[in-house]
Design a protein around this motif. Structure first.
Motif, mmCIF file in Angstrom:
data_model
loop_
_atom_site.group_PDB
_atom_site.id
_atom_site.type_symbol
_atom_site.label_atom_id
_atom_site.label_comp_id
_atom_site.label_asym_id
_atom_site.label_seq_id
_atom_site.Cartn_x
_atom_site.Cartn_y
_atom_site.Cartn_z
ATOM 1 N N ILE A 115 -2.042 -28.649 9.862
ATOM 2 C CA ILE A 115 -1.934 -30.079 10.165
ATOM 3 C C ILE A 115 -2.630 -30.888 9.077
ATOM 4 N N GLY A 116 -3.742 -30.365 8.565
ATOM 5 C CA GLY A 116 -4.408 -31.035 7.449
ATOM 6 C C GLY A 116 -3.485 -31.178 6.254
ATOM 7 N N HIS A 117 -2.716 -30.115 5.952
ATOM 8 C CA HIS A 117 -1.722 -30.217 4.874
ATOM 9 C C HIS A 117 -0.663 -31.262 5.208
ATOM 10 N N GLU A 147 1.631 -11.905 13.882
ATOM 11 C CA GLU A 147 0.188 -11.829 14.083
ATOM 12 C C GLU A 147 -0.159 -11.740 15.572
ATOM 13 N N GLU A 148 -1.372 -11.293 15.857
ATOM 14 C CA GLU A 148 -1.919 -11.335 17.212
ATOM 15 C C GLU A 148 -2.904 -12.499 17.253
ATOM 16 N N TRP A 149 -2.595 -13.514 18.048
ATOM 17 C CA TRP A 149 -3.343 -14.759 18.040
ATOM 18 C C TRP A 149 -4.283 -14.853 19.237
ATOM 19 N N SER A 150 -5.366 -15.598 19.072
ATOM 20 C CA SER A 150 -6.215 -16.047 20.173
ATOM 21 C C SER A 150 -6.154 -17.569 20.182
ATOM 22 N N PHE A 151 -6.653 -18.176 21.234
ATOM 23 C CA PHE A 151 -6.626 -19.635 21.301
ATOM 24 C C PHE A 151 -7.442 -20.251 20.171
ATOM 25 N N ASN A 152 -8.642 -19.729 19.930
ATOM 26 C CA ASN A 152 -9.492 -20.286 18.878
ATOM 27 C C ASN A 152 -8.876 -20.102 17.496
ATOM 28 N N MET A 153 -8.259 -18.934 17.265
ATOM 29 C CA MET A 153 -7.581 -18.699 15.987
ATOM 30 C C MET A 153 -6.448 -19.705 15.819
ATOM 31 N N ALA A 154 -5.709 -19.954 16.891
ATOM 32 C CA ALA A 154 -4.604 -20.913 16.819
ATOM 33 C C ALA A 154 -5.119 -22.302 16.472
ATOM 34 N N VAL A 155 -6.202 -22.749 17.109
ATOM 35 C CA VAL A 155 -6.758 -24.076 16.800
ATOM 36 C C VAL A 155 -7.147 -24.154 15.331
ATOM 37 N N ALA A 156 -7.775 -23.096 14.824
ATOM 38 C CA ALA A 156 -8.234 -23.097 13.429
ATOM 39 C C ALA A 156 -7.063 -23.130 12.449
ATOM 40 N N VAL A 157 -6.085 -22.247 12.647
ATOM 41 C CA VAL A 157 -4.972 -22.139 11.703
ATOM 42 C C VAL A 157 -4.032 -23.332 11.821
ATOM 43 N N LEU A 158 -3.710 -23.726 13.045
ATOM 44 C CA LEU A 158 -2.850 -24.896 13.238
ATOM 45 C C LEU A 158 -3.529 -26.141 12.660
ATOM 46 N N GLY A 159 -4.836 -26.239 12.871
ATOM 47 C CA GLY A 159 -5.566 -27.388 12.338
ATOM 48 C C GLY A 159 -5.526 -27.439 10.821
ATOM 49 N N HIS A 160 -5.589 -26.275 10.193
ATOM 50 C CA HIS A 160 -5.496 -26.218 8.727
ATOM 51 C C HIS A 160 -4.140 -26.743 8.257
ATOM 52 N N SER A 175 -14.653 -24.657 4.269
ATOM 53 C CA SER A 175 -14.100 -25.872 4.865
ATOM 54 C C SER A 175 -12.894 -25.529 5.727
ATOM 55 N N ARG A 176 -12.484 -26.443 6.580
ATOM 56 C CA ARG A 176 -11.263 -26.248 7.375
ATOM 57 C C ARG A 176 -10.059 -26.081 6.460
ATOM 58 N N MET A 177 -10.071 -26.733 5.296
ATOM 59 C CA MET A 177 -8.940 -26.672 4.390
ATOM 60 C C MET A 177 -9.046 -25.553 3.356
ATOM 61 N N PRO A 197 -12.756 -29.601 11.545
ATOM 62 C CA PRO A 197 -12.997 -30.140 10.197
ATOM 63 C C PRO A 197 -14.480 -30.212 9.872
ATOM 64 N N THR A 198 -14.815 -29.847 8.639
ATOM 65 C CA THR A 198 -16.197 -29.921 8.169
ATOM 66 C C THR A 198 -16.434 -31.286 7.508
ATOM 67 N N HIS A 199 -17.647 -31.498 7.029
ATOM 68 C CA HIS A 199 -17.963 -32.770 6.366
ATOM 69 C C HIS A 199 -17.076 -32.991 5.141
ATOM 70 N N ASP A 200 -16.793 -31.923 4.390
ATOM 71 C CA ASP A 200 -15.900 -32.051 3.236
ATOM 72 C C ASP A 200 -14.516 -32.513 3.673
ATOM 73 N N ASP A 201 -14.005 -31.909 4.740
ATOM 74 C CA ASP A 201 -12.682 -32.281 5.247
ATOM 75 C C ASP A 201 -12.672 -33.731 5.730
ATOM 76 N N MET A 202 -13.739 -34.122 6.426
ATOM 77 C CA MET A 202 -13.825 -35.491 6.937
ATOM 78 C C MET A 202 -13.793 -36.497 5.797
#
Length: 279
Positions: free
Chosen positions: A194-196, A179-192, A207-209, A220-225
């Motif tokens: 990490i949630g798992h 993939e071609e990544w950006s910093f924001n994309m990395a935060v979003a996907v890595l964060g997902h 939701s983030r998940m 994370p959204t309210h559902d994720d929280m």
């Protein structure tokens, strides 16, 4: 109403649904001849889970969702009775990932930011370690089917879950170098992912998940929280403390925690604020 073959061939539909867990643990050879009502039930289950109209037919909209970039973890990853959470409140992670489009240091930083987003809202502490043997979560990157990845598009990454985890459990996590990544994309996907790794299954769209990557969801959204707090409780608040991600077992950890990194993240009143570096 269009038939399956008007938008995706039946073998493609079966393969996608099989990968996403809609036929349980059955191998593809065991489901490749499924058709009719049995196939429609699986398609309907996928549509319901994804938030689409549950027609049981793969129309253009359903096919479009099936082809979107997403997490490689099956939608039906959890079974009844699974207990997916860590038995301790301090979890160490090791990351060695290469994400084309951002530098290796930015990839590590994105992982730190994503971890801090979860740490700030629940009673578990994610701490980076420089020794993979000491880590509970080991994140790497790679290419191809041997890493359960594909070419560009499709699967962005995947993570194992801490079902029946102990203090010595080591989870694997993998991200796609195609993939071609950006910093924001990395935060979003890595964060997902990490949630798992903390025990969260896939959540609803928005939701983030959510199983599918959404560039507009970067924390994370309210559902994720609500889900993560149900596993680990609320975070311990330390008034007046500035929290910054830093490796454990390094002499600069204390200094890093007290400093403001203009390309990192800060937490104010429990809310993470991401300062995105210029790429």
């Amino acid at each position: 109403m269009p038939s399956h073959k008007d938008v995706l061939d039946t073998p493609e539909i079966l393969e996608r649904l099989s990968q996403l867990g809609y036929f349980g643990d059955k191998a593809y050879d065991d489901i490749k001849n499924i058709s009719g009502k049995q196939l429609q039930r699986a398609v309907r289950a996928y549509q319901t889970f994804t938030g689409l109209i549950a027609s049981g037919h793969v129309d253009a909209r359903t096919a479009s969702w099936m082809n979107r970039r997403r997490c490689g973890l099956p939608d039906m990853a959890l079974r009844t009775g699974d207990v997916c959470q860590w038995p301790m409140n301090r979890v160490r992670y090791f990351t060695q990932i290469k994400l084309p489009g951002i530098t290796p240091s930015q990839a590590v930083q994105a992982f730190d930011v994503a971890c801090q987003q979860w740490t700030s809202i629940c009673g578990i502490e994610l701490v980076r370690t420089v020794e993979s043997k000491k880590a509970h979560i080991v994140a790497r990157s790679g290419l191809g089917s041997r890493n359960l990845l594909d070419d560009r598009g499709g699967t962005l990454g995947w993570s194992e879950m801490p079902c029946d985890a102990t203090h010595s459990t080591r989870l694997r996590m993998m991200f796609d170098e195609a993939e071609e990544w950006s910093f924001n994309m990395a935060v979003a996907v890595l964060g997902h992912e990490i949630g798992h790794a903390l025990g969260l299954p896939h959540g609803r769209r928005g939701s983030r998940m959510s199983a599918y990557y959404d560039p507009n969801v970067t924390k994370p959204t309210h559902d994720d929280m609500r889900e993560i707090v149900s596993l680990y409780g609320r975070p311990k608040k330390v008034p007046g403390r500035l929290v910054a991600a830093a490796p454990d077992s390094t002499p600069t950890a204390a200094a890093a925690a007290a400093a403001l990194d203009i390309s990192g993240t800060i937490v104010i009143n429990g809310q993470p604020y991401v300062l995105v570096p210029k790429t």
